[in-house]
Design a protein around this motif. Structure first.
Motif, PDB file in Angstrom:
ATOM      1  N   PRO A 139      -0.397   8.960  17.163  1.00 36.19           N
ATOM      2  CA  PRO A 139      -0.254   8.134  16.918  1.00 36.19           C
ATOM      3  C   PRO A 139      -2.087   6.952  16.223  1.00 36.19           C
ATOM      4  N   PRO A 140      -1.515   6.725  14.789  1.00 37.44           N
ATOM      5  CA  PRO A 140      -3.104   6.177  14.559  1.00 37.44           C
ATOM      6  C   PRO A 140      -3.732   5.524  16.214  1.00 37.44           C
ATOM      7  N   SER A 141      -5.111   5.342  15.298  1.00 39.26           N
ATOM      8  CA  SER A 141      -5.742   4.517  16.452  1.00 39.26           C
ATOM      9  C   SER A 141      -5.317   2.424  15.697  1.00 39.26           C
ATOM     10  N   PRO A 142      -5.168   2.487  17.707  1.00 40.60           N
ATOM     11  CA  PRO A 142      -5.109   0.557  17.221  1.00 40.60           C
ATOM     12  C   PRO A 142      -6.154   0.015  16.982  1.00 40.60           C
ATOM     13  N   ILE A 143      -7.700   0.368  17.017  1.00 39.69           N
ATOM     14  CA  ILE A 143      -7.978  -0.761  16.350  1.00 39.69           C
ATOM     15  C   ILE A 143      -8.447  -0.505  15.128  1.00 39.69           C
ATOM     16  N   ASP A 144      -8.015  -0.124  13.773  1.00 41.59           N
ATOM     17  CA  ASP A 144      -7.959   0.021  12.637  1.00 41.59           C
ATOM     18  C   ASP A 144      -6.880   0.629  12.053  1.00 41.59           C
ATOM     19  N   LEU A 145      -5.235  -0.683  12.100  1.00 42.72           N
ATOM     20  CA  LEU A 145      -3.988  -0.634  11.850  1.00 42.72           C
ATOM     21  C   LEU A 145      -4.419  -0.833  10.542  1.00 42.72           C
ATOM     22  N   PRO A 146      -3.403   0.555   9.811  1.00 44.66           N
ATOM     23  CA  PRO A 146      -2.629   0.276   8.535  1.00 44.66           C
ATOM     24  C   PRO A 146      -2.048  -0.432   8.105  1.00 44.66           C
ATOM     25  N   LYS A 147      -2.185  -1.023   6.792  1.00 41.40           N
ATOM     26  CA  LYS A 147      -1.356  -1.714   6.101  1.00 41.40           C
ATOM     27  C   LYS A 147       0.316  -1.520   6.242  1.00 41.40           C
ATOM     28  N   GLY A 148       1.012  -2.537   6.812  1.00 34.98           N
ATOM     29  CA  GLY A 148       2.200  -1.938   6.392  1.00 34.98           C
ATOM     30  C   GLY A 148       2.545  -1.930   7.414  1.00 34.98           C
ATOM     31  N   CYS A 149       3.879  -1.534   7.855  1.00 33.50           N
ATOM     32  CA  CYS A 149       4.719  -0.169   9.052  1.00 33.50           C
ATOM     33  C   CYS A 149       3.701   0.629   9.468  1.00 33.50           C
ATOM     34  N   ARG A 150       3.697   0.244  10.871  1.00 38.86           N
ATOM     35  CA  ARG A 150       2.603   1.005  11.906  1.00 38.86           C
ATOM     36  C   ARG A 150       2.840   2.704  12.300  1.00 38.86           C
ATOM     37  N   PHE A 151       4.440   2.967  11.610  1.00 37.58           N
ATOM     38  CA  PHE A 151       4.414   4.196  12.002  1.00 37.58           C
ATOM     39  C   PHE A 151       4.993   4.933  10.663  1.00 37.58           C
ATOM     40  N   CYS A 152       4.703   4.100   9.530  1.00 31.23           N
ATOM     41  CA  CYS A 152       5.051   5.132   7.991  1.00 31.23           C
ATOM     42  C   CYS A 152       4.527   6.379   7.796  1.00 31.23           C
ATOM     43  N   LYS A 153       3.133   6.394   8.404  1.00 34.03           N
ATOM     44  CA  LYS A 153       2.435   7.812   7.896  1.00 34.03           C
ATOM     45  C   LYS A 153       3.366   8.948   8.779  1.00 34.03           C
ATOM     46  N   ARG A 154       4.216   8.970  10.119  1.00 32.70           N
ATOM     47  CA  ARG A 154       4.715  10.147  10.690  1.00 32.70           C
ATOM     48  C   ARG A 154       5.824   9.298  10.090  1.00 32.70           C
ATOM     49  N   CYS A 155       6.322   9.237   9.295  1.00 36.60           N
ATOM     50  CA  CYS A 155       8.076   8.876   9.380  1.00 36.60           C
ATOM     51  C   CYS A 155       8.425   9.503   8.210  1.00 36.60           C
ATOM     52  N   LYS A 156       9.200  10.205   8.320  1.00 35.87           N
ATOM     53  CA  LYS A 156       9.230  10.882   6.763  1.00 35.87           C
ATOM     54  C   LYS A 156      10.669  10.232   5.595  1.00 35.87           C
ATOM     55  N   TYR A 157      11.168   9.268   6.186  1.00 34.46           N
ATOM     56  CA  TYR A 157      12.020   8.241   5.218  1.00 34.46           C
ATOM     57  C   TYR A 157      10.938   7.065   4.715  1.00 34.46           C
ATOM     58  N   ALA A 158       9.730   7.014   5.301  1.00 39.25           N
ATOM     59  CA  ALA A 158       8.816   6.357   4.441  1.00 39.25           C
ATOM     60  C   ALA A 158       8.885   5.934   2.378  1.00 39.25           C
ATOM     61  N   MET A 159       8.683   4.638   2.759  1.00 42.72           N
ATOM     62  CA  MET A 159       9.604   4.337   0.927  1.00 42.72           C
ATOM     63  C   MET A 159       8.019   3.117   0.748  1.00 42.72           C
ATOM     64  N   ASP A 160       8.042   3.056  -0.429  1.00 40.02           N
ATOM     65  CA  ASP A 160       6.585   2.140  -0.522  1.00 40.02           C
ATOM     66  C   ASP A 160       6.387   0.850  -0.458  1.00 40.02           C
ATOM     67  N   ILE A 161       8.026   0.167  -0.075  1.00 41.77           N
ATOM     68  CA  ILE A 161       7.479  -0.672   0.499  1.00 41.77           C
ATOM     69  C   ILE A 161       6.936  -0.984   2.288  1.00 41.77           C
ATOM     70  N   CYS A 162       7.568   0.930   3.166  1.00 43.76           N
ATOM     71  CA  CYS A 162       6.902   0.626   3.700  1.00 43.76           C
ATOM     72  C   CYS A 162       5.704   0.280   4.125  1.00 43.76           C
ATOM     73  N   HIS A 163       4.296   0.743   2.944  1.00 37.65           N
ATOM     74  CA  HIS A 163       3.060   1.041   2.938  1.00 37.65           C
ATOM     75  C   HIS A 163       3.079  -0.333   2.588  1.00 37.65           C
ATOM     76  N   GLU A 164       3.480  -1.457   2.191  1.00 39.19           N
ATOM     77  CA  GLU A 164       2.701  -2.285   1.836  1.00 39.19           C
ATOM     78  C   GLU A 164       3.285  -3.540   3.485  1.00 39.19           C
ATOM     79  N   LYS A 165       4.488  -3.929   3.677  1.00 42.07           N
ATOM     80  CA  LYS A 165       4.743  -4.906   4.712  1.00 42.07           C
ATOM     81  C   LYS A 165       4.886  -4.229   5.585  1.00 42.07           C
TER      82      LYS A 165
END
Lengths: 334, 331
Positions: free
Chosen positions: A290-316
């Motif tokens: 899991p990424p550090s909870p200090i600097d959370l990525p934009k979008g879905c928190r799980f998208c970096k490890r998710c094999k189904y991630a779509m473009d929208i997951c990185h945005e919202k």
């Protein structure tokens, strides 16, 4: 069993948590201050809303650092939440005075992970139990001893063990003392924070049975925090899956275990080692951590490890929405 | 017998102090085949880790060796001088420890800790570096060149476990003793480590002794297991047999006290009571006090390790009563 399910169908809300948020500031070093670096904060619980029903046993699962304990503790005001409301019997307990909070708090009790370090080694079992009873004036002074005898019997210990000290007990017995202490104030809600993780398998079963018995007998609502997915399935009636401070899925226990919707929940459940040695997979289902909870990525928190991630997951960030009756999940795929 | 890389016979080890004798290992025998993962399973304090430390003779001064033999590749390890043992430790049999933060050095770089394993091997600096980079790649640590220069506290729990394994593998041992390698980890990370060790075993052709209390991990990693209770092996056999047809009351109890995977809410069968104190073991079977099958003979006599099936042994007088015992899984 039938009585048990009945209680859960009774959908009276005991504790209603709304948009709860808890942040911890990160300490700055002298160099950070000189360089005028921005103050950082760790968001442990991020905008969590949930209703906890009377008589249910709500399980919270997730990896370490996902905010399970912080959520439970800030819901009962052991941590002061940064924002959000928590309603107990119609009162917003985040806004009451300290004196009132102290009165209300007797309704919430905790059972801790490490039974030994959560008991004062210099207090006998009798002292541990009577302290709570006298401070909160639960029973008259003359009746304290009867109440203590009652409690100790309820958790399966002997009355002649009352004047012993925590160090003289085994791990399982110490946890029984911890449970007796939590029961002393006739609480409406007990938060069990990894109550069996420190115990051996054979002792674990004793404590799990005890917790289940007590819940059925006394109808106390439980929040059961654990990383052991098997134990959670056995003990709880409803489960919340947390990932980095957010609830990503919630449903009745069997529904969630039989038919997980969120990709993370699926992976979590499948990572639990199968007890059948014939069923061995070669490849791990999930890469990375899991990424550090200090600097959370934009979008879905799980998208970096998710094999189904779509473009929208990185945005919202996906909202927790009801996919099926009583089954909520936060994922764009659903 | 040719196939066995390690044979332990009648091993006994006690911790002796002025006031008491803690009987940590009481007459245990087992053997590990080449290329297999052998599991030592049991609750805390049953002597699992002590067995590993006895194999490598990494024991505190108050540990007294009371008899038995440890044969590694046909060679007796008991009675070897420290100098001879140094050639075995790390290079032949290596150990990954449980408490990562105490076992790894917090004040030296990861690089230095791996290099330590190369002491005595004639290697140039470049060779050492290349080997270290390769090791980190092998255990699945991304950007190894950069990570080698870092300190242990900069790694997460799962990555620390990987480093521990990398250090243990540095001198290319034929046997790895893994002491609770996944205990402090989250399930997803645990899953990664299980699969890592399984694949390393295959690519490197190692034998592994895995110490754990987690039956799920055992099921996913071990070919055969020994169940320990109060310093003795009470049942041994291959994993599938023991999981499906346990023949010792303790194993049966251990298996039944686990919640099932099918979501059934039947009451868990717990084993009442607690394990006996190792400084005051009973005369007879150490499990008798908690055992529902126990009779007179169990209290007075020590049961022998009986053969109950092919490669399946149980230390109990009443193995016949357990002939229809149901395990975790059905065959």
């Amino acid at each position: 069993m039938s009585e048990y399910t009945l209680k859960n169908n009774n959908s009276e809300v005991l504790l209603s948590v709304k948009h709860l948020r808890k942040e911890f500031p990160i300490k700055q070093t002298i160099f950070d201050i000189i360089q005028k670096k921005e103050k950082k904060k760790l968001t442990a619980v991020d905008d969590v809303s949930i209703d906890i029903y009377k008589g249910e046993n709500l399980g919270i699962v997730g990896e370490s650092g996902c905010g399970k304990t912080t959520f439970a503790k800030s819901a009962i005001q052991l941590y002061k939440p940064n924002s959000g409301e928590v309603f107990f019997e119609g009162i917003d307990i985040t806004k009451v005075s300290r004196r009132e909070l102290r009165k209300l708090c007797r309704n919430f009790q905790m059972i801790f992970q490490d039974p030994f370090s959560s008991l004062n080694p210099r207090m006998s079992v009798r002292d541990v139990l009577s302290e709570a009873l006298t401070v909160h004036k639960i029973v008259e002074k003359s009746k304290v001893n009867t109440k203590i005898a009652n409690l100790i019997d309820m958790v399966g210990l002997n009355i002649d063990q009352l004047d012993r000290f925590p160090g003289e007990f085994s791990g399982g017995q110490q946890q029984r003392i911890g449970i007796a202490r939590a029961l002393a104030l006739n609480p409406k809600l007990i938060i069990a924070d990894e109550p069996v993780s420190a115990l051996d398998v054979s002792i674990q079963a004793q404590i799990i049975n005890l917790i289940k018995d007590l819940q059925e007998r006394l109808g106390i609502t439980f929040i059961f925090i654990s990383h052991d997915l098997r134990v959670v399935r056995y003990v709880t009636t409803r489960v919340v899956v947390m990932y980095l401070g957010k609830i990503i899925e919630t449903a009745d226990t069997e529904k969630l275990y039989r038919n997980p919707l969120h990709p993370y929940t699926k992976i979590l459940l499948e990572s639990n080692p199968n007890l059948d040695p014939r069923k061995r997979e070669k490849k791990s289902l999930i890469e990375g951590e899991p990424p550090s909870p200090i600097d959370l990525p934009k979008g879905c928190r799980f998208c970096k490890r998710c094999k189904y991630a779509m473009d929208i997951c990185h945005e919202k960030e996906p909202d927790l929405k009801e996919i099926r009756p009583g089954h909520k999940a936060a994922c764009f795929k659903l | 017998m040719e196939n066995n890389i390690l044979e332990v016979k009648n091993l006994k080890m006690h911790y002796v102090s002025k006031y008491e004798t803690v009987k940590a290992i009481n007459d245990i025998s087992f053997s590990v085949k080449k290329g297999e993962t052998f599991g030592l399973v049991g609750e805390s304090g049953c002597g699992k880790s002590s067995v590993c430390k006895t194999l490598l003779q990494l024991l505190p001064p108050n540990a007294k060796f009371m008899g038995g033999s440890i044969k590694y590749k046909g060679k007796e390890l008991i009675g070897l001088s420290n100098k001879e043992l140094q050639k075995i430790r790390g290079r032949e049999i290596s150990m990954s420890f449980q408490e990562l933060m105490t076992a790894l050095n917090p004040v030296t770089k990861v690089k230095e800790q791996i290099y330590e394993q190369f002491i005595g091997l004639k290697m140039t600096k470049q060779e050492k570096y290349a080997k270290a980079v390769n090791l980190l790649k092998l255990v699945g640590i991304p950007s190894p060149e950069q990570r080698l220069e870092e300190y242990v506290h900069q790694f997460s729990g799962g990555m620390r476990q990987r480093i521990m394994i990398a250090i243990a593998l540095a001198a290319q041992p034929s046997m790895l003793l893994a002491d609770e390698p996944t205990t402090a980890l989250d399930v997803t990370i645990q899953d990664q480590i299980i699969k890592l060790i399984n694949s390393l075993k295959e690519t490197l052709g190692m034998s592994i002794i895995l110490v754990t209390h987690d039956l799920g991990v055992v099921s996913q990693m071990c070919d055969s297991i020994a169940v320990m209770y109060a310093g003795s092996i009470v049942e041994t056999g291959d994993t599938l047999t023991i999981f499906s047809k346990p023949r010792h009351p303790y194993t049966e109890g251990l298996i039944r006290s686990m919640p099932k995977d099918d979501g059934s809410k039947d009451r868990l069968e717990s084993i009442e009571g607690a394990p006996p104190n190792l400084n005051n073991l009973p005369k007879g079977c150490s499990f008798a006090e908690r055992c529902k099958y126990a009779t007179e003979i169990c209290i007075n006599q020590m049961p022998p390790l009986k053969e109950v099936g092919e490669n399946h042994y149980s230390k109990c007088f009443h193995t016949d009563l357990l002939i229809n015992s149901k395990g975790l899984i059905e065959l």
